[in-house]
Write a protein that holds these residues in place. Structure first.
Motif, PDB file in Angstrom:
ATOM      1  N   UNK A  55       0.847  -1.189   0.000  1.00  0.00           N
ATOM      2  CA  UNK A  55       0.000   0.000   0.000  1.00  0.00           C
ATOM      3  C   UNK A  55       0.889   1.247   0.000  1.00  0.00           C
ATOM      4  N   UNK A  56       0.886   1.997  -1.104  1.00  0.00           N
ATOM      5  CA  UNK A  56       1.675   3.221  -1.163  1.00  0.00           C
ATOM      6  C   UNK A  56       1.780   3.754  -2.580  1.00  0.00           C
ATOM      7  N   UNK A  57       2.035   5.048  -2.687  1.00  0.00           N
ATOM      8  CA  UNK A  57       2.128   5.735  -3.972  1.00  0.00           C
ATOM      9  C   UNK A  57       3.572   5.681  -4.473  1.00  0.00           C
ATOM     10  N   UNK A  58       3.828   4.873  -5.478  1.00  0.00           N
ATOM     11  CA  UNK A  58       5.195   4.685  -5.965  1.00  0.00           C
ATOM     12  C   UNK A  58       5.694   5.831  -6.847  1.00  0.00           C
ATOM     13  N   UNK A  59       4.911   6.907  -6.974  1.00  0.00           N
ATOM     14  CA  UNK A  59       5.434   8.119  -7.607  1.00  0.00           C
ATOM     15  C   UNK A  59       6.470   8.793  -6.707  1.00  0.00           C
ATOM     16  N   UNK A  60       6.423   8.462  -5.421  1.00  0.00           N
ATOM     17  CA  UNK A  60       7.389   8.995  -4.457  1.00  0.00           C
ATOM     18  C   UNK A  60       8.638   8.121  -4.512  1.00  0.00           C
ATOM     19  N   UNK A  61       9.822   8.689  -4.760  1.00  0.00           N
ATOM     20  CA  UNK A  61      11.028   7.855  -4.914  1.00  0.00           C
ATOM     21  C   UNK A  61      11.288   6.906  -3.749  1.00  0.00           C
ATOM     22  N   UNK A  62      11.102   7.374  -2.509  1.00  0.00           N
ATOM     23  CA  UNK A  62      11.333   6.497  -1.360  1.00  0.00           C
ATOM     24  C   UNK A  62      10.375   5.317  -1.377  1.00  0.00           C
ATOM     25  N   UNK A  63       9.119   5.574  -1.709  1.00  0.00           N
ATOM     26  CA  UNK A  63       8.125   4.505  -1.720  1.00  0.00           C
ATOM     27  C   UNK A  63       8.376   3.541  -2.878  1.00  0.00           C
ATOM     28  N   UNK A  64       8.824   4.081  -4.000  1.00  0.00           N
ATOM     29  CA  UNK A  64       9.159   3.219  -5.137  1.00  0.00           C
ATOM     30  C   UNK A  64      10.290   2.266  -4.764  1.00  0.00           C
ATOM     31  N   UNK A  65      11.266   2.758  -4.009  1.00  0.00           N
ATOM     32  CA  UNK A  65      12.372   1.900  -3.577  1.00  0.00           C
ATOM     33  C   UNK A  65      11.883   0.839  -2.591  1.00  0.00           C
ATOM     34  N   UNK A  66      10.973   1.200  -1.706  1.00  0.00           N
ATOM     35  CA  UNK A  66      10.428   0.227  -0.757  1.00  0.00           C
ATOM     36  C   UNK A  66       9.640  -0.856  -1.498  1.00  0.00           C
ATOM     37  N   UNK A  67       8.926  -0.440  -2.523  1.00  0.00           N
ATOM     38  CA  UNK A  67       8.184  -1.419  -3.317  1.00  0.00           C
ATOM     39  C   UNK A  67       9.143  -2.333  -4.075  1.00  0.00           C
ATOM     40  N   UNK A  68      10.251  -1.791  -4.554  1.00  0.00           N
ATOM     41  CA  UNK A  68      11.247  -2.621  -5.246  1.00  0.00           C
ATOM     42  C   UNK A  68      11.802  -3.685  -4.307  1.00  0.00           C
ATOM     43  N   UNK A  69      12.081  -3.315  -3.061  1.00  0.00           N
ATOM     44  CA  UNK A  69      12.549  -4.293  -2.080  1.00  0.00           C
ATOM     45  C   UNK A  69      11.498  -5.334  -1.757  1.00  0.00           C
ATOM     46  N   UNK A  70      10.254  -4.900  -1.674  1.00  0.00           N
ATOM     47  CA  UNK A  70       9.113  -5.793  -1.467  1.00  0.00           C
ATOM     48  C   UNK A  70       9.060  -6.838  -2.588  1.00  0.00           C
ATOM     49  N   UNK A  71       9.213  -6.384  -3.825  1.00  0.00           N
ATOM     50  CA  UNK A  71       9.197  -7.295  -4.966  1.00  0.00           C
ATOM     51  C   UNK A  71      10.383  -8.258  -4.950  1.00  0.00           C
ATOM     52  N   UNK A  72      11.545  -7.770  -4.517  1.00  0.00           N
ATOM     53  CA  UNK A  72      12.719  -8.642  -4.421  1.00  0.00           C
ATOM     54  C   UNK A  72      12.458  -9.810  -3.484  1.00  0.00           C
ATOM     55  N   UNK A  73      11.827  -9.528  -2.346  1.00  0.00           N
ATOM     56  CA  UNK A  73      11.548 -10.582  -1.370  1.00  0.00           C
ATOM     57  C   UNK A  73      10.591 -11.617  -1.956  1.00  0.00           C
ATOM     58  N   UNK A  74       9.582 -11.149  -2.677  1.00  0.00           N
ATOM     59  CA  UNK A  74       8.625 -12.078  -3.286  1.00  0.00           C
ATOM     60  C   UNK A  74       9.305 -12.945  -4.346  1.00  0.00           C
ATOM     61  N   UNK A  75      10.151 -12.331  -5.163  1.00  0.00           N
ATOM     62  CA  UNK A  75      10.834 -13.083  -6.211  1.00  0.00           C
ATOM     63  C   UNK A  75      11.739 -14.149  -5.603  1.00  0.00           C
ATOM     64  N   UNK A  76      12.454 -13.798  -4.539  1.00  0.00           N
ATOM     65  CA  UNK A  76      13.353 -14.747  -3.898  1.00  0.00           C
ATOM     66  C   UNK A  76      12.603 -15.917  -3.288  1.00  0.00           C
ATOM     67  N   UNK A  77      11.359 -15.666  -2.854  1.00  0.00           N
ATOM     68  CA  UNK A  77      10.545 -16.712  -2.241  1.00  0.00           C
ATOM     69  C   UNK A  77       9.739 -17.497  -3.273  1.00  0.00           C
TER      70      UNK A  77
END
Length: 335
Positions: A193-215
């Motif tokens: 949940x978050x607006x990825x137009x914000x650079x910090x939030x986009x980076x948090x979402x990228x990390x979120x996706x990394x964890x899912x891909x690894x799992x």
């Protein structure tokens, strides 16, 4: 009993001390070029005779204002206010760190009308340097100014390919550890949940996706929720009304996470039994929610001190590098 005469000018104090005006000026400024004994004697004489430095005149002579600008650009969140819990948690330590340097803080909340808002601030001559809190959707405007104006430091996402000097958390790592925690609990239907137009939030979402891909997990939902309490609550409520509930939520901020707790409760969902919720920031009220919020902590006090240190080093002409602090997962009852 004789009255100690007062002195009101540097020349009078210099005559009293038997030294030059330049020596008096440097001694009162703490300049180590002057011998310590001489400095201490002149400071003692100034105190004894009631002499006070005209700070405004001194700043004018040195080409300084005695103030640091702290600017909050809200290009993506025009409804967000200074009372936002994250802003409050950062502004206090920032004000203390600036005051400890003997300068004032000039605070500006900016709703950008064009891409020259930061140019106007740095060109007005009212501050000796600028700290920008958050990049919002204003990366280009900040970057253009950073290329020509040295005394500027930004709180936000690490931009190693940019000129701007940033301080913040490793947001990719933060998003990753939040998702990894939910996955480790056996949760598989995750949402961010978050607006990825914000650079910090986009980076948090990228990390979120990394964890899912690894799992080896399936692509999770991305819900573009805004930052203010009511806006985020409304968006989350609408999402839950039209989609199957996730069993794990990573929120881009604690404010969004708290809105999620409220919306989930309203739909009869138990936290953490039915849905685990992880926030981001660890603002003070995060530990007082029901249930207390598991969250990713940003060390904002350290960040504030670091920003001020880097800014003053840049004002002094030093070269500095951006700082990305490591996030910390704070475990409470929500996940």
């Amino acid at each position: 009993m004789p009255v100690t005469p007062t002195v009101s000018t540097l020349a009078e104090l210099a005559e009293l001390a038997g030294v030059s005006v330049a020596t008096v000026s440097r001694s009162l400024a703490g300049n180590t070029v002057i011998a310590k004994a001489t400095r201490e004697r002149i400071v003692a004489l100034a105190s004894e005779h009631g002499f006070q430095v005209n700070q405004a005149a001194r700043n004018f002579r040195l080409g300084r204002t005695g103030a640091i600008g702290v600017v909050l650009p809200l290009g993506h969140e025009a409804e967000q206010h200074l009372s936002d819990p994250f802003f409050m948690s950062l502004l206090g330590p920032l004000a203390d760190a600036i005051a400890d340097r003997g300068l004032d803080l000039l605070l500006s909340r900016v709703i950008p009308k064009d891409d020259r808002w930061l140019d106007a601030i740095v060109d007005a001559g009212r501050v000796d340097g600028v700290i920008v809190v958050g990049q919002s959707n204003q990366i280009d405007a900040i970057e253009r100014v950073a290329k020509r104006y040295r005394p500027i430091v930004v709180w936000g996402a690490d931009m190693r390919d940019k000129t701007q000097i940033t301080v913040g958390t490793d947001n990719i790592a933060g998003g990753r550890i939040a998702a990894e925690h939910l996955l480790a609990q056996g949760r598989r239907r995750l949402a961010f949940f978050g607006n990825t137009d914000v650079p910090e939030f986009a980076a948090r979402y990228a990390g979120f996706q990394q964890a899912l891909a690894a799992a080896g997990s399936e692509q999770a939902a991305l819900v573009p929720v805004h930052l203010t309490s009511e806006a985020s609550f409304s968006a989350i409520e609408q999402y839950l009304a039209s989609h199957a509930s996730p069993d794990g939520i990573v929120a881009a901020s604690d404010v969004i996470a708290m809105s999620a707790l409220r919306a989930l409760t309203g739909r009869g969902k138990r936290v953490p039994q039915d849905v685990g919720v992880v926030g981001y920031d660890d603002v003070v009220i995060a530990m007082h929610t029901n249930p207390p919020l598991t969250t990713v902590r940003q060390d904002v006090e350290r960040g504030a001190v670091t920003m001020v240190d880097l800014l003053f080093r840049r004002i002094a002409g030093e070269d500095v590098e951006s700082v990305a602090m490591q996030p910390e997962l704070i475990l409470r009852a929500s996940a």
